[in-house]
Design a protein around this motif. Structure first.
Motif, mmCIF file in Angstrom:
data_model
loop_
_atom_site.group_PDB
_atom_site.id
_atom_site.type_symbol
_atom_site.label_atom_id
_atom_site.label_comp_id
_atom_site.label_asym_id
_atom_site.label_seq_id
_atom_site.Cartn_x
_atom_site.Cartn_y
_atom_site.Cartn_z
ATOM 1 N N ARG A 166 0.863 -1.181 0.000
ATOM 2 C CA ARG A 166 0.000 0.000 0.000
ATOM 3 C C ARG A 166 0.896 1.226 0.000
ATOM 4 N N ILE A 167 0.711 2.101 -0.973
ATOM 5 C CA ILE A 167 1.599 3.235 -1.192
ATOM 6 C C ILE A 167 0.805 4.528 -1.037
ATOM 7 N N ILE A 168 1.301 5.431 -0.209
ATOM 8 C CA ILE A 168 0.714 6.754 -0.041
ATOM 9 C C ILE A 168 1.744 7.780 -0.491
ATOM 10 N N ILE A 169 1.317 8.764 -1.266
ATOM 11 C CA ILE A 169 2.218 9.805 -1.750
ATOM 12 C C ILE A 169 1.977 11.080 -0.951
ATOM 13 N N ASP A 170 2.957 11.499 -0.172
ATOM 14 C CA ASP A 170 2.891 12.765 0.554
ATOM 15 C C ASP A 170 3.520 13.884 -0.283
ATOM 16 N N ASN A 171 3.095 15.134 -0.022
ATOM 17 C CA ASN A 171 3.672 16.304 -0.700
ATOM 18 C C ASN A 171 3.684 16.127 -2.220
ATOM 19 N N MET A 172 2.521 15.774 -2.761
ATOM 20 C CA MET A 172 2.455 15.486 -4.190
ATOM 21 C C MET A 172 2.262 16.778 -4.989
ATOM 22 N N PHE A 173 3.365 17.481 -5.220
ATOM 23 C CA PHE A 173 3.320 18.735 -5.965
ATOM 24 C C PHE A 173 3.310 18.502 -7.471
ATOM 25 N N TYR A 174 3.724 17.323 -7.896
ATOM 26 C CA TYR A 174 3.689 16.956 -9.307
ATOM 27 C C TYR A 174 2.869 15.671 -9.443
ATOM 28 N N ILE A 195 -3.336 -0.677 -8.669
ATOM 29 C CA ILE A 195 -4.606 0.040 -8.571
ATOM 30 C C ILE A 195 -4.316 1.372 -7.895
ATOM 31 N N THR A 196 -4.732 2.487 -8.508
ATOM 32 C CA THR A 196 -4.555 3.802 -7.896
ATOM 33 C C THR A 196 -5.916 4.367 -7.512
ATOM 34 N N ASN A 200 -9.164 10.391 1.362
ATOM 35 C CA ASN A 200 -8.890 11.534 2.234
ATOM 36 C C ASN A 200 -8.039 12.586 1.512
ATOM 37 N N ASN A 201 -8.397 12.810 0.247
ATOM 38 C CA ASN A 201 -7.702 13.794 -0.596
ATOM 39 C C ASN A 201 -6.221 13.476 -0.771
ATOM 40 N N GLN A 202 -5.881 12.200 -0.705
ATOM 41 C CA GLN A 202 -4.491 11.785 -0.830
ATOM 42 C C GLN A 202 -4.376 10.689 -1.882
ATOM 43 N N PHE A 203 -3.413 10.833 -2.774
ATOM 44 C CA PHE A 203 -3.190 9.821 -3.811
ATOM 45 C C PHE A 203 -2.583 8.568 -3.185
ATOM 46 N N GLN A 204 -3.195 7.427 -3.468
ATOM 47 C CA GLN A 204 -2.703 6.158 -2.935
ATOM 48 C C GLN A 204 -2.708 5.104 -4.034
ATOM 49 N N ALA A 205 -2.012 4.019 -3.774
ATOM 50 C CA ALA A 205 -1.969 2.921 -4.739
ATOM 51 C C ALA A 205 -1.768 1.606 -4.014
ATOM 52 N N LEU A 206 -2.265 0.544 -4.616
ATOM 53 C CA LEU A 206 -1.941 -0.821 -4.231
ATOM 54 C C LEU A 206 -1.136 -1.412 -5.382
ATOM 55 N N LEU A 207 -0.016 -2.038 -5.045
ATOM 56 C CA LEU A 207 0.875 -2.586 -6.061
ATOM 57 C C LEU A 207 1.240 -4.013 -5.685
ATOM 58 N N GLN A 208 1.026 -4.930 -6.612
ATOM 59 C CA GLN A 208 1.268 -6.352 -6.343
ATOM 60 C C GLN A 208 2.479 -6.854 -7.112
ATOM 61 N N PHE A 209 3.454 -7.400 -6.368
ATOM 62 C CA PHE A 209 4.596 -8.083 -6.965
ATOM 63 C C PHE A 209 4.273 -9.563 -7.174
ATOM 64 N N SER A 210 5.110 -10.220 -7.936
ATOM 65 C CA SER A 210 4.941 -11.663 -8.125
ATOM 66 C C SER A 210 5.426 -12.448 -6.914
ATOM 67 N N ASP A 211 6.249 -11.808 -6.058
ATOM 68 C CA ASP A 211 6.839 -12.514 -4.923
ATOM 69 C C ASP A 211 6.879 -11.567 -3.716
ATOM 70 N N PRO A 212 6.470 -12.037 -2.532
ATOM 71 C CA PRO A 212 6.520 -11.179 -1.343
ATOM 72 C C PRO A 212 7.916 -10.653 -1.025
ATOM 73 N N VAL A 213 8.960 -11.423 -1.348
ATOM 74 C CA VAL A 213 10.323 -10.967 -1.075
ATOM 75 C C VAL A 213 10.625 -9.706 -1.879
ATOM 76 N N ASN A 214 10.152 -9.630 -3.132
ATOM 77 C CA ASN A 214 10.358 -8.424 -3.936
ATOM 78 C C ASN A 214 9.640 -7.230 -3.309
ATOM 79 N N ALA A 215 8.446 -7.481 -2.778
ATOM 80 C CA ALA A 215 7.705 -6.411 -2.111
ATOM 81 C C ALA A 215 8.474 -5.902 -0.902
ATOM 82 N N GLN A 216 9.076 -6.813 -0.163
ATOM 83 C CA GLN A 216 9.845 -6.420 1.016
ATOM 84 C C GLN A 216 11.076 -5.606 0.626
ATOM 85 N N GLN A 217 11.760 -6.027 -0.437
ATOM 86 C CA GLN A 217 12.926 -5.286 -0.901
ATOM 87 C C GLN A 217 12.537 -3.873 -1.320
#
Length: 459
Positions: A166-174, A195-196, A200-217
């Motif tokens: 789960r990705i949240i973008i702070d200070n999204m000026f661009y 998925i983007t 709460n007026n904040q840009f977020q995304a869910l991003l799925q890797f093929s492997d949990p280890v890649n997500a951790q890296q």
């Protein structure tokens, strides 16, 4: 974390030069071109990692060892594209080497080579070793959301819980686009789905890797980093979801494993056979609410029509009475009893072979047992859905997001006391039907498949 931090420079050139030629050690992935003498390489809790990509960070190297136990020290040889990683125990190192024998280790999509070191422990200058411990502590703090402690800098982390971030973008000026995220995160492994959305007026995304280890890296390396100079800061955590349900390939969502998905701008979903599997699954999920589906056949010359065979006439009558006249895919569905008593399976090699599916042996049949309580929970389509078999740890926000992504709007939500069941209300019956077709039997991980049915209750 600053990728330019120099952690733990080795003492003395004699200890470095011994790795200029091929060491007598065991290579984890076995595909290195250098000859290895396996009988002279006893296991060690210190691992030698070679052929790292340029500008690799300490966190990316540490992430290779995180799933296997404690990481107690690290030494980067950036000029040689090498590193040494010290694990807490020899057993953890053996497990790591054995794992990467079967699975090629990668950093930024580049294969690397992992082998036992000739050293039993990493000896570094005390001042620089403190910096190494600080790096490890900082990585640990990023991982568990706490502040670095003043104790010993060791990691005792569980394997990554999910391939979904789960990705949240702070200070999204661009603006940050889906393609920008894919470009950034694909350096750490294969990005399967994104998925983007805005919350709460904040840009977020869910991003799925093929492997949990890649997500951790990716999480360890990118959390807190800026996409652009002094802005667009990444805040990254693991999602409770383990699999994303993507309906459309457009500027808001993308399934890179399904280039055939429609864009959602009115494009038909039944133009070719590649989408018929999804079409059959939709019919199957909807009719399973009212009976045990045995076979489904999409008509060859009329792809928007199907024959659906249930276990008996009572189930067929029930499905017809509840589903006839309901709206599906924006069209009114007509359900009538067929003159055919069974759906015949096509002969091998015929063009319509892909249009017929047999589900008679499915373990998902709900009405096989006479007197089952499932017979008491059959209701006509409604805007409120009953959810069951919810995995531990999955919260209201996760489920709201999951159901919102089916194309509808979640109006209300309520957990039952045990939090294994819930009610969720969509804004219309049509949206609820679509959500049920998309998410019934959705894989939540840990052997939990979400069960979705219509409810007579309201929230």
């Amino acid at each position: 974390m600053d990728g330019d931090v120099a952690v733990g420079v080795k003492r003395g050139s004699d200890e470095l030069n011994m790795y200029g030629s091929s060491p007598s050690s065991m290579t984890a992935n076995g595909s290195d071109s250098k000859k290895q003498r396996l009988d002279e390489s006893p296991p060690s809790r210190v691992l030698h990692i070679r052929k790292l990509p340029n500008e690799v960070s300490e966190t990316e190297v540490i992430a290779l060892g995180l799933p296997f136990g404690k990481v107690t020290n690290i030494l980067m040889l950036k000029g040689k594209n090498q590193a040494f990683l010290e694990l807490g125990t020899e057993e953890a190192a053996i497990t790591m080497v054995n794992y990467y024998t079967a699975v090629t280790p990668q950093v930024r999509n580049t294969p690397v080579f992992i082998q036992y070191s000739n050293h039993k422990e990493l000896k570094t200058d005390s001042a620089l070793n403190q910096r190494a411990q600080a790096v490890l502590q900082a990585v640990s703090a990023v991982q568990d959301g706490s502040s670095p402690s003043s104790g010993q800098g060791v990691l005792d982390l569980n394997p990554p819980p999910s391939p979904v971030l789960r990705i949240i973008i702070d200070n999204m000026f661009y603006p940050v686009t889906l393609d920008v995220l894919q470009q950034i995160f694909s350096k750490f492994g294969t990005v399967m789905k994104i998925i983007t959305f805005t919350k709460n007026n904040q840009f977020q995304a869910l991003l799925q890797f093929s492997d949990p280890v890649n997500a951790q890296q990716a999480k360890l390396s990118l959390d807190g980093q800026n996409i652009y100079n002094s802005c667009c800061t990444l805040r990254i955590d693991f999602s409770k979801l383990v699999n994303l349900n993507v309906k459309y390939n457009n500027d808001k969502s993308r399934d890179y494993t399904r280039p055939d998905l429609p864009t959602g701008d009115g494009e038909s979903t039944n133009k070719d056979h590649s989408l018929l599997g999804k079409y059959i699954s939709n019919y199957l999920a909807l009719h399973r609410v009212y009976g045990d589906v045995q076979r489904v056949k999409i008509l060859y010359n009329k792809k928007d029509s199907a024959l659906i065979q249930l276990s008996d006439g009572n189930q067929a009558q029930l499905a017809m009475s509840h589903l006839n006249g309901q709206k599906v895919f924006g069209k009114v569905m007509r359900v009538t009893l067929s003159k055919h008593q069974t759906v015949a399976l096509p002969r091998e090699g015929l063009d319509d072979q892909l249009l017929t599916k047999d589900f008679s042996g499915s373990p998902l049949h709900r009405f096989k047992k006479p007197g089952s309580k499932n017979f008491q929970n059959i209701f006509p389509p409604s805007a409120t859905l009953h959810l069951s078999n919810i995995r531990d740890g999955v919260g209201e926000d996760d489920l709201r997001l999951l159901f919102s992504n089916t194309g509808g709007t979640v109006k209300a939500f309520k957990f039952f006391q045990d939090r294994k069941m819930a009610l969720i209300q969509m804004s219309s019956v049509e949206e609820a039907i679509q959500a049920l077709m998309d998410l019934h039997n959705y894989d939540m991980g840990g052997n939990h498949h979400l069960k979705v049915s219509f409810s007579k209750s309201t929230i």
